[in-house]
Design a protein around this motif. Sequence first.
Motif, PDB file in Angstrom:
ATOM      1  N   LEU A   1       0.814  -1.213   0.000  1.00 16.27           N
ATOM      2  CA  LEU A   1       0.000   0.000   0.000  1.00 16.27           C
ATOM      3  C   LEU A   1       0.852   1.271   0.000  1.00 16.27           C
ATOM      4  O   LEU A   1       0.523   2.246  -0.675  1.00 16.27           O
ATOM      5  CB  LEU A   1      -0.937   0.004   1.208  1.00 16.27           C
ATOM      6  N   ILE A   2       1.963   1.276   0.715  1.00 24.29           N
ATOM      7  CA  ILE A   2       2.797   2.474   0.762  1.00 24.29           C
ATOM      8  C   ILE A   2       3.411   2.771  -0.600  1.00 24.29           C
ATOM      9  O   ILE A   2       3.611   3.936  -0.957  1.00 24.29           O
ATOM     10  CB  ILE A   2       3.875   2.363   1.870  1.00 24.29           C
TER      11      ILE A   2
ATOM     12  N   ARG B   1       3.603   6.419  -5.177  1.00 23.92           N
ATOM     13  CA  ARG B   1       3.502   6.673  -6.609  1.00 23.92           C
ATOM     14  C   ARG B   1       2.540   7.837  -6.874  1.00 23.92           C
ATOM     15  O   ARG B   1       2.805   8.692  -7.707  1.00 23.92           O
ATOM     16  CB  ARG B   1       3.023   5.413  -7.329  1.00 23.92           C
ATOM     17  N   PHE B   2       1.419   7.862  -6.139  1.00 22.02           N
ATOM     18  CA  PHE B   2       0.462   8.959  -6.291  1.00 22.02           C
ATOM     19  C   PHE B   2       1.100  10.286  -5.879  1.00 22.02           C
ATOM     20  O   PHE B   2       1.010  11.285  -6.602  1.00 22.02           O
ATOM     21  CB  PHE B   2      -0.788   8.700  -5.452  1.00 22.02           C
ATOM     22  N   ILE B   3       1.758  10.302  -4.722  1.00 22.99           N
ATOM     23  CA  ILE B   3       2.395  11.522  -4.237  1.00 22.99           C
ATOM     24  C   ILE B   3       3.471  11.987  -5.218  1.00 22.99           C
ATOM     25  O   ILE B   3       3.541  13.165  -5.576  1.00 22.99           O
ATOM     26  CB  ILE B   3       3.043  11.284  -2.847  1.00 22.99           C
ATOM     27  N   LYS B   4       4.283  11.057  -5.671  1.00 21.33           N
ATOM     28  CA  LYS B   4       5.436  11.386  -6.516  1.00 21.33           C
ATOM     29  C   LYS B   4       5.025  11.948  -7.879  1.00 21.33           C
ATOM     30  O   LYS B   4       5.605  12.924  -8.358  1.00 21.33           O
ATOM     31  CB  LYS B   4       6.265  10.121  -6.705  1.00 21.33           C
TER      32      LYS B   4
ATOM     33  N   LYS C   1       1.557  19.190  -8.790  1.00 24.74           N
ATOM     34  CA  LYS C   1       0.486  20.174  -8.585  1.00 24.74           C
ATOM     35  C   LYS C   1       0.834  21.142  -7.463  1.00 24.74           C
ATOM     36  O   LYS C   1       0.593  22.341  -7.573  1.00 24.74           O
ATOM     37  CB  LYS C   1      -0.825  19.464  -8.289  1.00 24.74           C
ATOM     38  N   MET C   2       1.402  20.627  -6.376  1.00 24.36           N
ATOM     39  CA  MET C   2       1.740  21.484  -5.247  1.00 24.36           C
ATOM     40  C   MET C   2       2.880  22.446  -5.602  1.00 24.36           C
ATOM     41  O   MET C   2       2.840  23.619  -5.225  1.00 24.36           O
ATOM     42  CB  MET C   2       2.117  20.651  -4.021  1.00 24.36           C
TER      43      MET C   2
END
Length: 72
Positions: A33-34, A39-42, A48-49
């Motif tokens: 899960l991590i 992958r989503f964060i990266k 976007k941020m």
Amino acid sequence: MLSFWNWIGISSVNNFSGITIFELPCYSPELNLIEIWWRFIKYKWIDKMLTLIGKLLSHLLKKFFDNLEKIM
């Protein structure tokens, strides 16, 4: 390849002392899960941020220098 369980002398580990053990591949990011979260964060969130922070910083610096010109 010799599995860990065969190496320590246990031939069947499907139901050893009431515990079911699943042997996973050495590297399986789709089961971790991590890894999915990272992958989503990266690839999605960080871009976007950084874009948002860049726009905000640009706006604040422009406002600061505009006000600095009025003072001087």
